[in-house]
Design an enzyme around this catalytic site. Structure first.
Site, PDB file in Angstrom:
ATOM      1  CG  PHE A  43      19.928  10.373  50.341  1.00 36.12           C
ATOM      2  CD1 PHE A  43      20.573  11.215  51.239  1.00 36.12           C
ATOM      3  CD2 PHE A  43      18.844   9.644  50.785  1.00 36.12           C
ATOM      4  CE1 PHE A  43      20.136  11.322  52.543  1.00 36.12           C
ATOM      5  CE2 PHE A  43      18.397   9.747  52.087  1.00 36.12           C
ATOM      6  CZ  PHE A  43      19.047  10.589  52.980  1.00 36.12           C
ATOM      7  CG  ASP A 160      34.286  14.136  60.040  1.00 36.97           C
ATOM      8  OD1 ASP A 160      35.121  14.760  59.346  1.00 36.97           O
ATOM      9  OD2 ASP A 160      33.632  13.176  59.610  1.00 36.97           O
TER      10      ASP A 160
END
Length: 674
Positions: A43, A160
């Site tokens: 996913f 990030d």
């Protein structure tokens, strides 16, 4: 620095885990499918990782299994994997960071069994709803900054931060958020310079692009970008290409369009501006962001948002009341002045009409002295050169004669006709100042200059030593052999049949003879050009340029010595004939056998390997003297002069041999090999 036992830095901002500490998380079973039921379809997927749902077969607990490749770009990635495990172990128990439950290793990959966030990524909500409400964005940023503060207290920079790495604990944002993906996180503290060119293009800080040392404040830049995206649904620095995006980031080209931030509070915009500073030291830290008024108190923020427009409306109402009072006073003064003027006028029909215009002008002048801003329907407008002001003038109470009419007129005039002198508004665009490290973002312009046809560079030695630089075209023609156009000789114009091959070879012999005579006589060279008429013309060698020569060719004038004109490179003179233009003129003439030969074999010329022209001529007793002297002279010249000057001597010998062959009635086909 780290209180956790078994976790230690190894340099370059990376952490490592002791083997004994790691054993508590490792799954002993070699096959993960024996313990967990792993879904085949991931996913979430990244460059070097894929996330699949894993269900524990005994307990039924759901986890997010993150499979990391142990080899990336043909190199081992064990250090990066252990670093991510160490960071997750340090963040154990934090509510806003995903928890690590177990680790499973194989030869090809390593699986991290992480806490499963059932709400999915924050990016999914942005894709469905485009943007969040300000209350949702405020709650989201508060949760993210709590996680960042936990990391920064341990000298760890995430590096990030983006919506894809923020997970929802439930279906709604209010259910809680969790920060994930610490693959490129680094330990940043004093004395450690970490430089990394990693991150997402829209969220990286300027110091990342400039390859400067990173800090904990690098994450604050991403906080500002994330806030901008949550409130507007657009990237603040996004460009058509990555290069354009990076340039916008380096220059901090930040704007807040009204169509995107029309309903956003000023304190939210202030929060973004304080986070998006080019210099890291000018930004807020994580604690300062949490203490900002936009995130600190919701109630006080709401009061400030709603009270500010209310106070602005009250100020406008007060200004309107003051303007109404001034208008009434102005009308009364105008009426009094008009009555006084009406009392002194004569009872004529023309006088009221002539008097009305000065009254109106006086009224307008008076109006300009009273009002600093013109009014239109009770609303204030700024004084601009193109605006129109409408001022009502009341004259209903004036007494007039039967022949005159009193009307209420509204005069329209430009606002620059008021009594006050207004200074022109000067719009000053603030200069965007980049960081000190932003020195490579320059713009270059290319100017194309056409070359000059011919440039002559003079020297102190006179004209003979001058250098001529011939620059004719930017795109020279392809190197081709020049075409030679000649007329048919008059001696063979009769009806006799002559082969084309014989004629061509005869022309070569004649042209060789003519070139030899020209070289003997000295001075000018007589040649025929391939693109002009066959008439011979005396030209200078340095005034002709082949189409196959380079773009810029330098020719030097040579002085004649010993009555023989020569050049340093005969192949560069396009005026020469095909026989003398190169070193591959093949000419081999065989004469008849003669019993008595005065030219021994040792006198034959040894021509260099680059030249294939060899002259071996033998004749009768009357012609042997010429051949011997020519060969001897050629050999003597080869011993004392440069080897580039042997061509014209070969031609001289060929001319003598051709004369001998002509006297002996030899055919052309017997003596020439092409």
């Amino acid at each position: 620095m780290f209180t956790e036992k078994g976790i230690f830095p190894i340099g370059d901002g990376l952490l490592d885990v002791d083997a004994d500490r790691l054993k508590g998380l490792l799954v002993s079973c070699p096959d993960i499918n024996e313990i967990y039921e792993v879904e085949q379809t991931p996913f979430a997927r990244g460059k070097f990782a894929a996330v699949r749902r894993a269900i524990h077969k005994n307990t039924g607990s759901h986890f997010a299994a993150k499979f990391l490749k142990r080899r990336r770009r043909a190199q081992s990635s064990d250090k990066e994997i252990k670093h991510e495990i160490a960071v997750l172990m340090l963040c154990e128990g934090e509510d806003n960071i995903v928890n690590l439950n177990a680790v499973h290793e194989t030869r090809s990959d390593t699986a991290l069994l992480l806490e499963l966030a059932t709400g999915g990524e924050l990016q999914t909500i942005l894709d469905n709803e485009e943007c969040l409400t300000e209350a949702q964005a405020r709650h989201c940023m508060r949760e993210v900054l709590k996680a960042l503060k936990f990391l920064h207290d341990r000298s760890i920079a995430h590096l990030d931060l983006k919506p894809q790495n923020i997970l929802l604990a439930g279906e709604r944002i209010e259910d809680g958020l969790k920060l994930c993906d610490f693959g490129i996180s680094r330990v940043v503290c004093e004395g450690i310079n970490v430089r990394e060119m990693a991150g997402t293009p829209d969220y990286v800080a300027p110091e990342v692009l400039q390859y400067e040392p990173l800090s904990l404040l690098t994450d604050i830049w991403s906080v500002g970008v994330l806030t901008y995206v949550l409130l507007s649904g657009f990237s603040p620095f996004g460009g058509d290409t990555k290069q354009e995006t990076f340039l916008n980031i380096s220059q901090c080209a930040l704007t807040f369009p009204d169509n995107l931030f029309g309903g956003v509070s000023p304190v939210a915009i202030d929060f973004i501006r304080r986070a998006l500073r080019i210099k890291p030291n000018d930004r807020m830290n994580a604690t300062g962001c949490l203490d900002h008024i936009w995130l600190k108190d919701d109630c006080s923020l709401d009061r400030q948002i709603y009270l500010q427009p209310q106070s602005d409306a009250e100020e406008e109402e007060e200004e309107d009341v003051d303007d109404d009072v001034e208008d009434e006073e102005e009308e009364e003064q105008v009426e009094e002045e008009e009555e006084e003027t009406q009392n002194v006028e004569e009872p004529t029909t023309e006088a009221p009409q002539q008097q009305q215009q000065p009254v109106q002008q006086h009224q307008l002048a008076k109006s300009g002295q009273i009002h600093s801003k013109p009014t239109h329907n009770g609303h204030h407008r700024a004084n601009s050169g193109g605006s129109i002001s409408k001022i009502p003038i009341a004259t209903s109470k004036l007494q007039s004669t039967p022949s005159s009419e009193t009307t209420t007129a509204i005069h329209t005039l430009t606002s620059n006709s008021n009594g006050h002198v207004h200074k022109p508004t000067q719009i000053v665009t603030p200069t965007r100042r980049a960081s000190d490290s932003d020195k490579e973002n320059t713009y270059t312009a290319t100017f194309v200059k056409k070359p000059v046809a011919t440039i002559q560079l003079g020297s102190s030695n006179g004209i003979e030593d001058a250098t001529v630089v011939a620059t004719l075209t930017l795109f020279p023609d392809a190197p081709t052999t020049p075409k030679v156009i000649r007329k048919t000789p008059t001696g063979e114009s009769n009806g006799s049949a002559t082969s084309v091959k014989a004629l061509v070879k005869k022309f070569q012999l004649e042209d060789s003879s003519g070139s030899a005579v020209a070289r003997r006589s000295g001075g000018a060279v007589t040649s025929s050009s391939g693109l002009h008429s066959p008439t011979t013309t005396s030209v200078r060698l340095n005034s002709i340029r082949r189409a196959s020569e380079p773009l810029t060719t330098v020719y030097k004038k040579q002085t004649s010595q010993n009555g023989c004109s020569s050049t340093s490179n005969p192949s560069s003179s396009p005026g020469s004939s095909p026989t003398t233009s190169g070193s591959t003129a093949t000419l081999l003439i065989h004469s008849q056998r003669l019993g008595n030969s005065t030219a021994p074999a040792s006198h034959c010329v040894a021509v260099p390997a680059t030249a294939t022209a060899t002259s071996s001529a033998s004749s009768s007793n009357s012609s042997s003297g010429k051949s011997t002297s020519a060969a001897h002279h050629l050999h003597h010249h080869h011993m004392h002069h440069h080897h580039h000057h042997h061509h014209h001597h070969v031609v001289i010998a060929a001319k003598n041999a051709a004369a001998v062959a002509a006297t002996n009635n030899l055919s052309l086909d017997q003596g020439i090999i092409c």
